[in-house]
Design a protein around this motif. Structure first.
Motif, short mmCIF file in Angstrom:
data_model
loop_
_atom_site.label_atom_id
_atom_site.label_comp_id
_atom_site.label_asym_id
_atom_site.label_seq_id
_atom_site.Cartn_x
_atom_site.Cartn_y
_atom_site.Cartn_z
N LEU A 85 -27.63 -1.82 9.82
CA LEU A 85 -27.95 -1.30 11.01
C LEU A 85 -28.43 0.29 10.90
O LEU A 85 -29.34 0.87 11.38
N MET A 97 -19.15 3.54 8.18
CA MET A 97 -19.31 2.24 8.51
C MET A 97 -18.31 1.64 7.18
O MET A 97 -17.71 0.80 7.29
N ILE A 100 -14.72 2.51 7.21
CA ILE A 100 -14.23 1.70 7.98
C ILE A 100 -13.96 0.28 7.66
O ILE A 100 -12.70 -0.45 7.58
N LEU A 103 -11.29 0.17 4.79
CA LEU A 103 -9.86 0.28 5.78
C LEU A 103 -9.39 -1.18 6.23
O LEU A 103 -8.16 -1.33 6.17
N PHE A 104 -10.39 -1.91 6.85
CA PHE A 104 -9.93 -3.15 7.39
C PHE A 104 -9.39 -4.06 6.51
O PHE A 104 -8.39 -4.48 6.47
N SER A 107 -5.92 -3.05 4.97
CA SER A 107 -4.88 -3.66 5.82
C SER A 107 -4.69 -4.96 5.90
O SER A 107 -3.71 -5.62 5.61
N ALA A 108 -5.85 -5.97 5.72
CA ALA A 108 -5.77 -7.21 5.99
C ALA A 108 -4.97 -7.64 4.44
O ALA A 108 -4.11 -8.62 4.53
N GLU A 110 -3.02 -6.03 2.75
CA GLU A 110 -1.63 -5.59 2.61
C GLU A 110 -0.67 -6.66 3.48
O GLU A 110 0.31 -7.12 3.29
N ASN A 111 -1.11 -7.18 4.41
CA ASN A 111 -0.39 -8.10 5.48
C ASN A 111 -0.81 -9.67 4.95
O ASN A 111 0.05 -10.28 5.09
N ARG A 115 2.68 -5.82 0.19
CA ARG A 115 2.42 -4.36 -0.57
C ARG A 115 2.80 -4.53 -1.80
O ARG A 115 2.67 -3.37 -2.49
N TYR B 238 -5.76 10.07 2.37
CA TYR B 238 -6.75 9.53 3.01
C TYR B 238 -6.50 8.91 4.22
O TYR B 238 -7.45 9.05 4.99
N VAL B 242 -8.73 9.51 7.81
CA VAL B 242 -9.38 8.52 8.48
C VAL B 242 -8.92 8.47 9.83
O VAL B 242 -9.82 8.26 10.84
N LEU B 317 -11.47 -9.55 18.57
CA LEU B 317 -10.60 -9.84 17.44
C LEU B 317 -9.24 -8.94 17.60
O LEU B 317 -8.25 -9.28 17.35
N ASP B 330 2.48 -2.98 11.25
CA ASP B 330 1.73 -3.24 9.89
C ASP B 330 0.34 -3.25 9.78
O ASP B 330 -0.34 -2.93 8.67
N TRP B 331 -0.15 -3.61 10.81
CA TRP B 331 -1.66 -3.86 10.81
C TRP B 331 -2.33 -2.62 11.50
O TRP B 331 -3.67 -2.45 11.84
N ARG B 332 -1.36 -1.43 11.36
CA ARG B 332 -1.88 -0.06 11.89
C ARG B 332 -3.47 0.20 11.38
O ARG B 332 -4.56 0.42 12.36
N LYS B 333 -3.64 0.04 10.15
CA LYS B 333 -5.18 0.41 9.58
C LYS B 333 -6.37 -0.31 9.96
O LYS B 333 -7.14 0.08 10.37
N ALA B 334 -5.90 -1.60 10.09
CA ALA B 334 -7.02 -2.56 10.50
C ALA B 334 -7.41 -2.50 12.06
O ALA B 334 -8.49 -2.47 12.44
N PHE B 336 -7.33 0.75 13.41
CA PHE B 336 -7.93 1.88 13.53
C PHE B 336 -9.21 1.12 13.29
O PHE B 336 -10.31 1.64 13.83
N ALA B 337 -9.49 0.54 12.26
CA ALA B 337 -10.91 0.19 11.74
C ALA B 337 -11.62 -0.48 12.69
O ALA B 337 -12.74 -0.20 12.95
N LEU B 338 -10.94 -1.39 13.36
CA LEU B 338 -11.61 -2.42 14.45
C LEU B 338 -12.10 -1.20 15.53
O LEU B 338 -13.43 -1.23 16.17
N LEU B 340 -12.57 1.87 15.57
CA LEU B 340 -13.69 3.05 14.77
C LEU B 340 -14.99 2.15 14.92
O LEU B 340 -15.90 2.72 15.26
N PHE B 341 -14.85 1.04 14.24
CA PHE B 341 -16.22 0.03 14.05
C PHE B 341 -16.68 -0.09 15.49
O PHE B 341 -18.00 0.18 15.43
N VAL B 344 -18.50 3.24 16.60
CA VAL B 344 -19.54 3.77 15.78
C VAL B 344 -20.65 3.15 16.11
O VAL B 344 -21.82 3.55 16.39
N VAL B 345 -20.55 1.68 16.40
CA VAL B 345 -21.60 0.89 16.20
C VAL B 345 -22.19 0.71 17.81
O VAL B 345 -23.53 1.06 18.17
#
Lengths: 290, 888
Positions: A85, A97, A100, A103-104, A107-108, A110-111, A115, B238, B242, B317, B330-334, B336-338, B340-341, B344-345
């Motif tokens: 895009l 992007m 991001i 980051l996802f 996290s995925a 990690e879970n 860890r 980091y 973010v 999701l 525990d899914w904190r970062k994911a 944030f990512a969703l 932000l994504f 941004v889009v």
């Protein structure tokens, strides 16, 4: 003296891994002038997937190609979700992007896998061998061999097949390549696939040494960035030289200054390189046009 | 008045409310959140300077927070500073380190900038960790809250302090960003080249902006230290970075309110994630917003695009996750990512960007009133005739082996409109790029008023009194028309930075507005003062560039092809504008292809060809000069035509084609056809639309309307690579060979569509390769050489050979003679004749009309984007209109 040599050699071998990841940046930068800021997470994900394959009982030599394939697929996902895009809009949105997406993934992982760090089984021995008073393990040597094998194969592909030449054509002049009937979009996808594969290879090679964990690549990737930028994002094999150099340098730095300073030389080199030679030591200068 | 009430009122109410909450609610937890909100507010306003105004992805802001925090903490613990000096130290540390980092990062754009800041932040974390003797390393540093004027601050008082500092920051940044500083930040984001060319130094503004943002980061760090009273290096890594980016992007870039909303979000996130039902509700709201935005978009675009689908999927999701996952923390970062994504889009301008638009409309907030325009005489005093103004002595500029400008000596008289013309590639643009400082000359002297001009610096040349426009527009796209001109206002801004921050620059701001309005009036854009530059129609954008250059009050104005791409009425307007400029006595160099403009406005004309001057004089004299005519139309002694009777089947048909670039329409209804086996020439002056036609035919440019039929099949909406597969080969303008690849690889790629991709392609192509080598023996000799090392003529041969390799049904040959020496041009035409004898269908675009007519079977003359005349070469050669199309 011997210590210096020993530290230098083991460091340089690690440096080859940075060079390999940096090479992956070059692939996508050539076709699309973009790189994946989440490449470290791609390395880590591929390593976890390969580990899962191994735990499922798949033999090592079958696991490697399977892991590489998954890496390539992940590369394609990055291209589709984070890069395409932004490229269509001719913006630099891909930077954010890809961060991001990384980051996802982090996290995925990690879970899903936890860890903790997991050992990565390998049939290659880790007993030290001695050459001229320097000890090297087979695992370390396998890193060097693997790095050169992958880079050699991709270079062979680029030079000896018409697809590869098309790849180079898109890098040289995207519009002209389209006029030849070459689809630039597919070529960019190809480059992201290859780049993902390269990242997976890096993950598989380095895991037996560093173990596998969500944070395994966070330091690695900074140094790969440093290698790519210091050498230049269009420098070809320049990354190998810089990789070897940086690997040796940081190994010596951690020995003489303290292990906490391990990351420092790469970071300082990167900032210096950007300040003095933004196109890299081996890169090409560009002419401003209006 | 209504505006002041609404806008400033909202701010005032927000701050008063925030200040009163602790009086009403005596809950230490809430107080903690509010304090954090104020601190993050300052932090994000700082980050917004680089992310929003400079438009760069800055990954180093967390490091500045850390540096500020440690600086403040150590000042208190080691040197016993009190509150204000300690905070000042934090601010300064951020400011200084930001400035230091900005110096190397200064030349960098996009990814390199992101990498530099990322490395800096990693380096900072390492240093804070390892300098244990000072920072206590990973153990953490205990910090006491220092005294303020001898008073010990409780949680409530400390909150008020943070809030007061936020308010100060808010007001100061509001003043700064609406002053010439803020405009300069945005200008250098949109076009660094134009920023320099308008005499606003890119260098110092970029460093200043970054240092300022980092300074705020440092200040926030100091407050952070005194709030938590315990510091650890691992807090500033980091992940925090973010989250900060999430705050700015989600809240909305380039907006104080956006930063504030972002800060609220960051502060509330941990609570949101720890409470599952709250989080579920929140994610459903997110999905709802995404769906609403999605439906609006689908109605607009009438199709489901990535931009619509991706945010909905990622929000879905999030909803699914909120229902399934137990440990959201525990899914904190994911998460944030969703979030932000999808922002941004789907919502690139952020929540406040979106809301501000709606609220402005809802409350009908009136725009700030504009002052009356200044008298033109005060803005642009009439300059008296000054004799010799600019003198060039033997100026050269070479690029590698190419002599773009090769020994030009010319004089420009004060008060003149001095035309600079010449065929494509003759070196006009390079020459003005040398004069205006974009390129340093390879040799030669340039004097303005007898004084040596600075070389190779747009900024310094601009300061010396030369202003220019650009052939490819370099407007500050996101700024309004008025602001574009205000950026360039020479000598309008005298107040020092502290006064600007305190809001004392109001008067000079008004004055600059009034002056700029006068200039907008001059070019007929006063009514569009508030329109963003990117939203103006194309012609208006061209005129805006002229107004902006005039704001420099230049001694010499350079207009680089101001009529390029203009529709006819706009060309007339341009003439009018140039006349008005002349009336102000401003000396102007005008590069132009539209000979009507040159004839109408120029006092004197210099003609360039192959980097050298071939004629000078009055427009009428120059037009009749045989060397000029030869340079434009091609030099051919005997006229022999070789047209043949045409076949019946049209291979390629073009019907009523309209196309252009952005707001500029170049093709305005072109129709013609090429019959199988014929050679058709498309001729016309520069800018008539020849190359644009070719680009549309081969799919590099999509037409806005009209049809292209290849063997009866509509192809106008296909991609270039698809059209190539259908048997259309395009040898493009400028040749565009693949420079790093070998000659043979270039040829092989020409046959890409019909060769196997992995093995055996060389064997399969061998017969075609032999044919091409037979036609071009020199390519055979050099087949292993990198194509970039070939001479210009050889590159042209290669480009033709590459097109032949495709075995195409038709070849488009675009300007094969451009930039080549006359001997080589003849060689090229010999080749074209050979192709013609071989029965290949050719569409030839050529500047040298005479040469083109000699080989063609049929020809079309293109004028202003449509066919003006057509006929056999014999007919056209006699037609006056052909010469007129070139030289007016």
């Amino acid at each position: 003296m011997e210590v210096i040599l020993q530290m230098g050699v083991s460091g340089a071998l690690m440096g080859l891994v940075y060079a390999l990841i940096a090479y992956g940046f070059q692939l996508t930068f050539a076709t699309s002038k973009s790189i994946n800021f989440g490449q470290g997470e791609l390395v880590m994900l591929s390593a976890f997937i390969s580990l899962t394959f191994t735990n499922m009982g798949i033999p090592y030599w079958l696991m490697v190609p399977a892991g590489l394939l998954c890496g390539a697929l992940l590369g394609l996902v990055v291209e589709r979700l984070a890069v395409r895009l932004a490229l269509e809009q001719k913006s630099e949105g891909w930077i954010l992007m890809t961060i991001i997406l990384g980051l996802f993934s982090f996290s995925a992982a990690e879970n899903i896998w936890g860890r903790d760090d997991h050992p990565f089984p390998t049939p290659i021995s880790s007993d030290p061998m001695h050459f001229l008073g320097i000890s090297v393990t087979a695992v370390e040597l396998s890193v060097a061999i693997g790095v050169f094998a992958v880079m050699g194969m991709i270079e062979l592909f680029k030079r000896k097949t018409l697809w590869g030449k098309a790849f180079e054509a898109v890098s040289a002049d995207r519009d002209a390549a389209e006029l030849m009937g070459i689809s630039a979009r597919r070529t960019i996808m190809l480059s992201y696939g290859l780049s993902g594969m390269v990242a997976a290879m890096a993950g598989i090679l380095v895991s037996p040494i560093t173990t596998v964990g969500p944070t395994m690549a966070s330091a690695l990737i900074l140094k790969a960035f440093a290698v790519a930028v210091v050498a230049g994002l269009d420098s070809g094999f320049g990354v190998v030289l810089i990789g070897l150099f940086l690997g040796a340098l940081e190994s010596l730095a951690s020995f003489y200054i303290g292990s906490g300073w391990r990351e420092a030389p790469g970071l300082i080199l990167l900032i210096l390189a950007l300040a003095m030679k933004p196109n890299g030591v081996f890169g090409k200068a560009s002419i401003r046009k209006v | 008045m209504k505006r002041i009430l609404l806008v400033n009122g909202a701010e005032l109410i927000a701050f008063i409310l925030l200040a009163c909450i602790p009086l009403a609610v005596s809950n230490s937890y809430v107080l903690g959140l509010l304090t954090l909100l104020a601190i993050y507010g300052i932090l994000l306003i700082g980050l917004d300077v680089s992310v929003g105004y400079l438009g760069q992805v800055n990954l180093g802001h967390a490091a500045f927070l850390g540096l500020g925090a440690y600086a403040g903490g150590l000042c208190v613990m080691v040197f016993g500073f009190s509150m204000l000096p300690a905070l000042l130290a934090s601010l300064l540390v951020g400011f200084v380190f930001g400035g230091l980092l900005a110096f190397p990062a200064l030349r960098l754009e996009g990814p390199q900038f992101a990498l530099a800041t990322l490395s800096f932040s990693a380096l900072t974390a390492t240093t804070l960790n390892e300098l244990e003797s000072i920072t206590q390393g990973a153990q953490g540093l205990q910090v006491d809250r220092p005294l303020l004027f001898g008073l010990h601050l409780g949680p409530q008082a400390f909150f008020w302090l943070c809030l007061v500092l936020l308010a100060f920051t808010w007001i100061a940044m509001k003043n700064l960003l609406s002053s010439h500083w803020g405009r300069a930040f945005e200008a250098l984001r949109d076009s660094p080249i134009a920023t320099d060319a308008m005499g606003v130094g890119v260098f110092r503004h970029k460093v200043a902006a970054f240092a300022l943002g980092s300074g705020l980061g440092g200040l926030a760090g100091g407050l952070y230290a005194f709030n938590f009273q315990f510091l650890q290096p691992s807090s500033f890594v980091y992940e925090l970075m973010v989250i900060l980016l999430l705050g700015v992007v989600l809240g909305g870039r380039k907006s104080l309110w956006g930063a504030f909303v972002g800060a609220c979000l960051i502060v509330l996130l941990p609570n949101l994630l720890s409470n599952r039902s709250l989080f579920q509700a929140f994610s459903f709201i997110g999905l709802f917003i995404a769906l609403v935005a999605g439906t609006i978009n689908i109605r607009k675009q009438r199709r489901i695009s990535f931009q619509v689908a991706a945010p909905i999927v990622s929000m879905a999701l999030l909803v699914a996750g909120s229902l399934l996952v137990q440990n959201t923390e525990d899914w904190r970062k994911a998460i944030f990512a969703l979030m932000l994504f999808s922002v941004v889009v789907g919502l690139p301008e952020g929540l406040m960007g979106f809301a501000e638009k709606q609220l402005t409309r809802l409350f009908k907030v009136p725009a700030r009133p504009l002052p009356d325009a200044t008298e033109l005489e005060a803005v642009l005093p009439k300059q008296e005739d000054t004799g010799l103004l600019l003198e060039l002595i033997d100026v050269k500029r070479h690029f590698g082996g190419i002599k773009a400008v090769d020994g030009v000596s010319m004089q420009v008289q004060g008060g003149h409109i001095h035309g600079l013309i010449g065929p494509n590639g003759s070196g006009k643009s390079t020459l003005v790029n040398v004069i205006s400082g974009l390129y340093a000359p390879s040799a030669g002297q340039l004097r303005l008023h007898g004084e040596e001009l600075p070389k190779g610096s747009l900024f310094k040349v601009s300061q010396a009194g030369i202003a220019r426009t650009f052939q490819n527009l370099q407007l500050f796209a996101e700024l309004s028309a008025l602001e574009n001109v205000m950026v360039a206002c020479a000598g309008a801004y005298k107040k020092s930075l502290p006064l600007v921050l305190l809001g004392f620059a109001y008067a000079e701001e008004k004055r600059a507005q009034a002056d700029s309005l006068a200039l907008l009036e001059l070019v007929g854009l006063a009514g569009d003062a508030r329109t963003k530059a990117k939203d103006l129609p194309y012609g208006a954008q061209r005129f805006l560039e002229i107004a902006r250059a005039l704001a420099r009050k230049p001694k010499l104005l350079i207009l680089d092809e101001p009529a390029a791409g203009l529709a006819h009425p706009d060309v007339l307007k341009l003439n009018e504008i140039v006349h008005r400029i002349r009336a102000r006595g401003i000396t102007t160099i005008l590069i132009e292809h539209h000979m009507s403009v040159v004839n109408e406005v120029c006092d004197f004309v210099t003609v360039l060809d192959e980097g050298k001057i071939i004629a000078q004089g009055l427009p009428d004299e120059v037009k009749r000069n045989p060397r000029v005519i030869a340079a434009y139309l091609g030099d051919s002694k005997e006229s022999s035509y070789s047209s043949r009777k045409l076949g019946e089947t049209p291979l390629l048909r073009v019907e009523d084609l309209h196309a252009g670039y952005g707001a500029s329409e170049v093709l305005t209804g072109t129709s013609f056809e090429v019959r199988a086996g014929s050679v058709v020439a498309l001729i016309g002056a520069n800018g008539a639309g020849k190359t644009t036609t070719m680009r549309v035919l081969s799919g590099m440019l999509k037409p806005t309307s009209g049809k292209v039929l290849l063997e009866g099949k509509e192809v106008q909406q296909l991609d270039a690579s698809k059209i190539a597969c259908l048997g259309l080969a395009h040898s493009p303008e400028g040749r565009k060979i693949f420079a790093p690849l070998s000659v043979e690889d270039n040829l092989l790629l020409g046959a890409y569509t019909r060769l196997p991709k992995v093995f055996g392609f060389r064997t399969k192509a061998s017969i075609d390769l032999e044919k091409v080598y037979a036609l071009f023996p020199r390519l055979f000799e050099r087949r292993k050489q990198a194509a970039g090392t070939l001479s210009g003529g050889e590159q042209q041969m290669l480009a033709i050979g590459r097109a032949l390799m495709a075995n195409p049904k038709i070849i488009l040959l675009d300007e094969p003679s451009m930039g080549l020496a006359p001997v080589i041009v003849q060689e090229v035409f010999v080749i074209i004749k050979k192709l013609k004898e071989a029965g290949i269908t050719l569409l030839l675009v050529e500047q040298f009309a005479k040469s083109a007519l000699e080989v063609a079977d049929y020809a079309y003359v293109l004028e202003h984007g449509r066919i003006a005349v057509e006929g056999t070469p014999e007919e056209l050669a006699k037609n006056e209109r052909v010469l007129a199309a070139y030289l007016g």
